[in-house]
Design an enzyme around this catalytic site. Structure first.
Site, PDB file in Angstrom:
ATOM      1  N   SER A   1       0.885  -1.173   0.000  1.00  0.00           N
ATOM      2  CA  SER A   1       0.000   0.000   0.000  1.00  0.00           C
ATOM      3  C   SER A   1       0.918   1.216   0.000  1.00  0.00           C
ATOM      4  CB  SER A   1      -0.842   0.000   1.280  1.00  0.00           C
ATOM      5  OG  SER A   1      -1.411   1.271   1.527  1.00  0.00           O
TER       6      SER A   1
ATOM      7  N   TYR B   1      -2.012  -1.032  10.486  1.00  0.00           N
ATOM      8  CA  TYR B   1      -1.984  -1.175   9.019  1.00  0.00           C
ATOM      9  C   TYR B   1      -0.657  -0.656   8.462  1.00  0.00           C
ATOM     10  CZ  TYR B   1      -3.905  -0.950   4.235  1.00  0.00           C
ATOM     11  OH  TYR B   1      -4.143  -1.116   2.890  1.00  0.00           O
TER      12      TYR B   1
HETATM   13  P1  NAD Z   1     -11.493  -6.013   0.204  1.00  0.00           P
HETATM   14  O1  NAD Z   1     -12.073  -5.869   1.562  1.00  0.00           O
HETATM   15  O2  NAD Z   1     -12.332  -5.721  -0.997  1.00  0.00           O
HETATM   16  O3  NAD Z   1     -10.907  -7.482   0.018  1.00  0.00           O
HETATM   17  C1  NAD Z   1     -10.152  -8.101   1.029  1.00  0.00           C
HETATM   18  C2  NAD Z   1     -10.073  -9.579   0.729  1.00  0.00           C
HETATM   19  O4  NAD Z   1      -9.343 -10.206   1.790  1.00  0.00           O
HETATM   20  C3  NAD Z   1     -11.441 -10.268   0.683  1.00  0.00           C
HETATM   21  O5  NAD Z   1     -11.429 -11.287  -0.282  1.00  0.00           O
HETATM   22  C4  NAD Z   1     -11.563 -10.856   2.083  1.00  0.00           C
HETATM   23  O6  NAD Z   1     -12.468 -11.955   2.168  1.00  0.00           O
HETATM   24  C5  NAD Z   1     -10.132 -11.277   2.323  1.00  0.00           C
HETATM   25  N1  NAD Z   1      -9.820 -11.487   3.720  1.00  0.00           N
HETATM   26  C6  NAD Z   1      -9.962 -10.625   4.765  1.00  0.00           C
HETATM   27  N2  NAD Z   1      -9.611 -11.223   5.904  1.00  0.00           N
HETATM   28  C7  NAD Z   1      -9.223 -12.482   5.585  1.00  0.00           C
HETATM   29  C8  NAD Z   1      -8.761 -13.600   6.325  1.00  0.00           C
HETATM   30  N3  NAD Z   1      -8.627 -13.551   7.658  1.00  0.00           N
HETATM   31  N4  NAD Z   1      -8.477 -14.729   5.666  1.00  0.00           N
HETATM   32  C9  NAD Z   1      -8.654 -14.818   4.317  1.00  0.00           C
HETATM   33  N5  NAD Z   1      -9.086 -13.803   3.572  1.00  0.00           N
HETATM   34  C10 NAD Z   1      -9.367 -12.654   4.201  1.00  0.00           C
HETATM   35  O7  NAD Z   1     -10.185  -5.127   0.223  1.00  0.00           O
HETATM   36  P2  NAD Z   1      -9.218  -4.571  -0.957  1.00  0.00           P
HETATM   37  O8  NAD Z   1      -9.339  -3.121  -0.931  1.00  0.00           O
HETATM   38  O9  NAD Z   1      -9.390  -5.326  -2.195  1.00  0.00           O
HETATM   39  O10 NAD Z   1      -7.808  -4.920  -0.300  1.00  0.00           O
HETATM   40  C11 NAD Z   1      -6.948  -5.914  -0.806  1.00  0.00           C
HETATM   41  C12 NAD Z   1      -5.537  -5.576  -0.406  1.00  0.00           C
HETATM   42  O11 NAD Z   1      -5.189  -4.315  -0.983  1.00  0.00           O
HETATM   43  C13 NAD Z   1      -5.316  -5.432   1.085  1.00  0.00           C
HETATM   44  O12 NAD Z   1      -4.061  -5.971   1.441  1.00  0.00           O
HETATM   45  C14 NAD Z   1      -5.318  -3.935   1.296  1.00  0.00           C
HETATM   46  O13 NAD Z   1      -4.584  -3.549   2.414  1.00  0.00           O
HETATM   47  C15 NAD Z   1      -4.647  -3.473   0.010  1.00  0.00           C
HETATM   48  N6  NAD Z   1      -4.892  -2.079  -0.355  1.00  0.00           N
HETATM   49  C16 NAD Z   1      -6.142  -1.615  -0.650  1.00  0.00           C
HETATM   50  C17 NAD Z   1      -6.300  -0.284  -1.015  1.00  0.00           C
HETATM   51  C18 NAD Z   1      -7.626   0.292  -1.385  1.00  0.00           C
HETATM   52  O14 NAD Z   1      -7.698   1.509  -1.618  1.00  0.00           O
HETATM   53  N7  NAD Z   1      -8.688  -0.492  -1.491  1.00  0.00           N
HETATM   54  C19 NAD Z   1      -5.198   0.553  -1.049  1.00  0.00           C
HETATM   55  C20 NAD Z   1      -3.947   0.049  -0.742  1.00  0.00           C
HETATM   56  C21 NAD Z   1      -3.803  -1.273  -0.406  1.00  0.00           C
END
Ligand code: NAD
Length: 260
Positions: free
Chosen positions: A142, A155
């Site tokens: 991130s 985080y």
């Molecule tokens: P999201 O909530 O849409 O998806 C998260 C996924 O992780 C889901 O499939 C969920 O079921 C799974 N998950 C959560 N806890 C879990 C567990 N204990 N065991 C197995 N699976 C689990 O979130 P996203 O935005 O797609 O985030 C995905 C990644 O991207 C994360 O690592 C997040 O930190 C990173 N990220 C997101 C953003 C953003 O703006 N959305 C920005 C930077 C980084």
């Protein structure tokens, strides 16, 4: 381009992981999905990938906060595919609170899911990748692996940890045919971010649209969200032969956030 390769994408039932799974399947890779969600929706996603891209698709419901679950997921993937060629450590959760009020159980959960799970999946995937002389480990970090923001102590710590781990794994595997890189998204329109927008709208008594604009305006100069399929395309690029010599980096896709 990735025909015959097998990709395990953690947290691929939603958001960025889902976008990566779709793009890797489009490029020809077989997919092992992981993440939480309604059984019906996960079955739909499996069917969609199978029928659209004509690749093999499986699902493992490992809870990545549990080491035994991760071990079972990696064993199952190896049994199903023979080898995990591409490991995408993507699953993550968020919790926001000032450090002095940050719940200890939330700290433990964020570190376990956002950081330790990537260590466990990587350590279990590396031996077979090394033996095959080819592999890709891609960690979803991130911008918070590069800079901080208030109220995100767990985080930001976990994501800085992922960036460090990416460098160490890359160095240990240099020359083996296995690369390890991280991707650093800024704001991406996903359920994880939608929760933060909704919470902000409620807390400040503003509309969801205003909250969205405020969120972008504070950090992301492009004033636009990155799309999950753009992150998927980046994962495909990092998995391609063109990226053979890219290892140990953290590549932002953040609309200029970390240029400031
Ligand atoms: P999201 O909530 O849409 O998806 C998260 C996924 O992780 C889901 O499939 C969920 O079921 C799974 N998950 C959560 N806890 C879990 C567990 N204990 N065991 C197995 N699976 C689990 O979130 P996203 O935005 O797609 O985030 C995905 C990644 O991207 C994360 O690592 C997040 O930190 C990173 N990220 C997101 C953003 C953003 O703006 N959305 C920005 C930077 C980084």
């Amino acid at each position: 381009m990735l025909k015959g390769k097998n990709a395990l994408v953690t947290g691929s039932t939603s958001g960025i992981g889902r976008g990566m799974a779709l793009k890797l399947a489009e490029a020809g890779a077989n997919i092992m999905l992981n993440g939480f969600g309604a059984a019906e929706e996960i079955a739909d996603l499996r069917r969609h990938i199978e029928t659209t891209y004509k690749v093999g698709v499986d699902y493992h419901g490992a809870d990545l906060s549990r080491v035994a679950d991760i071990e079972d997921m990696m064993k199952t993937a190896a049994a199903k595919f023979g080898l995990v060629d591409i490991l995408i450590n993507n699953a993550g959760i968020q919790h926001t609170a000032p450090t002095e009020a940050f719940p200890v159980d939330k700290w433990d959960a964020v570190i376990a899911i956002n950081l330790s799970s990537a260590f466990h999946a990587s350590r279990l995937a590396i031996p077979a990748m090394k033996a095959a002389g080819w592999g890709r480990i891609i960690n979803t970090a991130s911008v918070h692996g590069l800079v901080g923001s208030v109220h995100k102590v767990a985080y930001v710590a976990a994501k800085h940890g992922i960036v460090g781990m990416t460098k160490v794994v890359a160095l240990e595997l240099a020359g083996s045919g296995v690369t390890c890189n991280a991707i650093a998204p800024g704001w991406v329109a996903t359920p994880l971010v939608q929760k933060q927008i909704d919470a902000r709208a409620a807390a400040e008594g503003i509309s969801v649209d205003e909250a969205r604009k405020k969120l972008l305006g504070e950090k992301q100069p492009s004033m636009a969200f990155a799309e999950t399929d753009q992150l998927g395309a980046l994962a495909v690029f990092l998995s391609s032969p063109a990226a053979d010599q890219i290892t140990g980096i953290t590549l932002p896709m953040d609309g200029g956030w970390t240029a400031q």
